[in-house]
Design a protein around this motif. Structure first.
Motif, PDB file in Angstrom:
ATOM      1  N   GLU A   1      23.741  34.756  -7.621  1.00  0.00           N
ATOM      2  CA  GLU A   1      23.931  34.032  -8.977  1.00  0.00           C
ATOM      3  C   GLU A   1      22.502  32.881  -9.023  1.00  0.00           C
ATOM      4  N   LYS A   2      22.103  32.305  -8.057  1.00  0.00           N
ATOM      5  CA  LYS A   2      21.028  31.304  -7.907  1.00  0.00           C
ATOM      6  C   LYS A   2      19.576  31.937  -8.133  1.00  0.00           C
ATOM      7  N   LEU A   3      19.494  33.122  -7.801  1.00  0.00           N
ATOM      8  CA  LEU A   3      18.131  33.901  -7.738  1.00  0.00           C
ATOM      9  C   LEU A   3      18.163  35.013  -8.985  1.00  0.00           C
ATOM     10  N   GLY A   4      19.408  34.980  -9.709  1.00  0.00           N
ATOM     11  CA  GLY A   4      19.414  35.831 -10.773  1.00  0.00           C
ATOM     12  C   GLY A   4      19.394  37.251 -10.786  1.00  0.00           C
ATOM     13  N   VAL A   5      20.009  37.731  -9.575  1.00  0.00           N
ATOM     14  CA  VAL A   5      20.027  39.358  -9.317  1.00  0.00           C
ATOM     15  C   VAL A   5      21.433  39.816  -9.192  1.00  0.00           C
ATOM     16  N   ARG A   6      21.755  41.090  -9.032  1.00  0.00           N
ATOM     17  CA  ARG A   6      23.055  41.538  -8.932  1.00  0.00           C
ATOM     18  C   ARG A   6      23.286  41.922  -7.661  1.00  0.00           C
ATOM     19  N   ARG A   7      22.111  42.298  -6.934  1.00  0.00           N
ATOM     20  CA  ARG A   7      22.474  42.849  -5.701  1.00  0.00           C
ATOM     21  C   ARG A   7      21.622  42.310  -4.481  1.00  0.00           C
ATOM     22  N   MET A   8      22.115  42.289  -3.262  1.00  0.00           N
ATOM     23  CA  MET A   8      21.669  41.318  -2.220  1.00  0.00           C
ATOM     24  C   MET A   8      20.140  42.122  -1.890  1.00  0.00           C
ATOM     25  N   ALA A   9      20.254  43.079  -2.012  1.00  0.00           N
ATOM     26  CA  ALA A   9      18.632  43.781  -1.590  1.00  0.00           C
ATOM     27  C   ALA A   9      17.863  43.182  -2.526  1.00  0.00           C
ATOM     28  N   ALA A  10      18.146  42.917  -3.966  1.00  0.00           N
ATOM     29  CA  ALA A  10      17.233  42.253  -4.623  1.00  0.00           C
ATOM     30  C   ALA A  10      17.017  40.931  -4.569  1.00  0.00           C
ATOM     31  N   ALA A  11      18.017  40.146  -4.141  1.00  0.00           N
ATOM     32  CA  ALA A  11      18.180  38.797  -3.526  1.00  0.00           C
ATOM     33  C   ALA A  11      17.062  38.740  -2.293  1.00  0.00           C
ATOM     34  N   VAL A  12      17.148  39.638  -1.366  1.00  0.00           N
ATOM     35  CA  VAL A  12      16.253  39.486  -0.330  1.00  0.00           C
ATOM     36  C   VAL A  12      14.639  39.586  -0.755  1.00  0.00           C
ATOM     37  N   GLU A  13      14.499  40.515  -1.611  1.00  0.00           N
ATOM     38  CA  GLU A  13      13.019  40.617  -1.989  1.00  0.00           C
ATOM     39  C   GLU A  13      12.507  39.462  -3.002  1.00  0.00           C
ATOM     40  N   VAL A  14      13.623  39.017  -3.572  1.00  0.00           N
ATOM     41  CA  VAL A  14      13.013  37.553  -4.341  1.00  0.00           C
ATOM     42  C   VAL A  14      12.793  36.497  -3.377  1.00  0.00           C
ATOM     43  N   ALA A  15      13.603  36.466  -2.473  1.00  0.00           N
ATOM     44  CA  ALA A  15      13.494  35.252  -1.422  1.00  0.00           C
ATOM     45  C   ALA A  15      12.172  35.564  -0.881  1.00  0.00           C
ATOM     46  N   ARG A  16      11.727  36.879  -0.420  1.00  0.00           N
ATOM     47  CA  ARG A  16      10.670  37.088   0.179  1.00  0.00           C
ATOM     48  C   ARG A  16       9.413  36.833  -0.391  1.00  0.00           C
TER      49      ARG A  16
ATOM     50  N   GLN B   1      20.797  30.064   3.068  1.00  0.00           N
ATOM     51  CA  GLN B   1      19.659  30.549   3.435  1.00  0.00           C
ATOM     52  C   GLN B   1      19.791  31.580   4.675  1.00  0.00           C
ATOM     53  N   GLU B   2      20.701  30.866   5.603  1.00  0.00           N
ATOM     54  CA  GLU B   2      21.244  31.733   6.747  1.00  0.00           C
ATOM     55  C   GLU B   2      21.613  33.058   6.361  1.00  0.00           C
ATOM     56  N   VAL B   3      22.738  33.077   5.694  1.00  0.00           N
ATOM     57  CA  VAL B   3      23.243  34.340   5.155  1.00  0.00           C
ATOM     58  C   VAL B   3      22.402  35.304   4.698  1.00  0.00           C
ATOM     59  N   LEU B   4      21.200  34.870   3.806  1.00  0.00           N
ATOM     60  CA  LEU B   4      20.182  35.583   3.318  1.00  0.00           C
ATOM     61  C   LEU B   4      19.207  36.016   4.289  1.00  0.00           C
ATOM     62  N   ARG B   5      18.966  35.269   5.327  1.00  0.00           N
ATOM     63  CA  ARG B   5      18.105  35.933   6.477  1.00  0.00           C
ATOM     64  C   ARG B   5      18.893  37.127   7.379  1.00  0.00           C
ATOM     65  N   LEU B   6      19.921  36.916   7.406  1.00  0.00           N
ATOM     66  CA  LEU B   6      20.895  38.077   8.232  1.00  0.00           C
ATOM     67  C   LEU B   6      20.725  39.250   6.960  1.00  0.00           C
ATOM     68  N   SER B   7      21.042  39.064   5.878  1.00  0.00           N
ATOM     69  CA  SER B   7      21.221  39.901   5.002  1.00  0.00           C
ATOM     70  C   SER B   7      19.780  40.756   5.022  1.00  0.00           C
ATOM     71  N   ALA B   8      18.693  40.015   5.135  1.00  0.00           N
ATOM     72  CA  ALA B   8      17.271  40.568   5.120  1.00  0.00           C
ATOM     73  C   ALA B   8      17.130  41.631   6.264  1.00  0.00           C
ATOM     74  N   ARG B   9      17.946  41.445   7.382  1.00  0.00           N
ATOM     75  CA  ARG B   9      17.808  42.235   8.559  1.00  0.00           C
ATOM     76  C   ARG B   9      18.739  43.330   8.270  1.00  0.00           C
ATOM     77  N   TRP B  10      19.301  43.463   7.421  1.00  0.00           N
ATOM     78  CA  TRP B  10      20.199  44.598   6.821  1.00  0.00           C
ATOM     79  C   TRP B  10      21.595  44.733   7.517  1.00  0.00           C
ATOM     80  N   LEU B  11      22.105  43.554   7.806  1.00  0.00           N
ATOM     81  CA  LEU B  11      23.245  43.502   8.437  1.00  0.00           C
ATOM     82  C   LEU B  11      24.424  43.524   7.362  1.00  0.00           C
TER      83      LEU B  11
END
Length: 122
Positions: A101-116, A66-76
């Motif tokens: 893998e857990k969110l079922g996407v191929r890109r971190m940008a998609a993971a960020v949007e799913v998490a939002r 979740q921490e990595v995902l939050r930082l990825s959401a800030r486009w780091l």
């Protein structure tokens, strides 16, 4: 110091400041373009990630993920995240792999949007 030398030094300093300002403007534009690109590609993938918005099938993310995902959401970048978390880049990449893998996407940008959409991040 003669006045011509002072004016030359001043002009040199001004042109140096101008080059630095232009450089930071260019970096800002690149960051904005990167963010726009990731948003566009992420949105297409989000719509395909979990058909029918079946969010219950998503595995729970660990606290570190979740921490990595939050930082990825800030486009780091991965390198920036590694520095912020005091870990190796390969560790960040492995966390990102698990997130995708857990969110079922191929890109971190998609993971960020799913998490939002799931409310994992704001």
């Amino acid at each position: 110091m003669p006045s011509t030398m002072r004016s030359e030094a001043w002009e040199s300093q001004q042109s140096s400041n101008e080059r630095r300002r232009r450089g930071s403007d260019q970096l800002r534009v690149k960051a904005t373009r990167r963010e726009d690109y990731h948003r566009q590609t992420g949105m297409r993938e989000v719509n395909d990630a979990l058909p029918g918005n079946d969010w219950e099938c998503v595995e729970e993310l660990t606290e570190r993920e979740q921490e990595v995902l939050r930082l990825s959401a800030r486009w780091l970048t991965g390198e920036e995240i590694a520095v912020a978390l005091h870990v190796e880049l390969c560790t960040v990449r492995k966390h990102q792999e698990h997130i995708r893998e857990k969110l079922g996407v191929r890109r971190m940008a998609a993971a960020v949007e799913v998490a939002r959409r799931l409310g994992i991040i704001e």
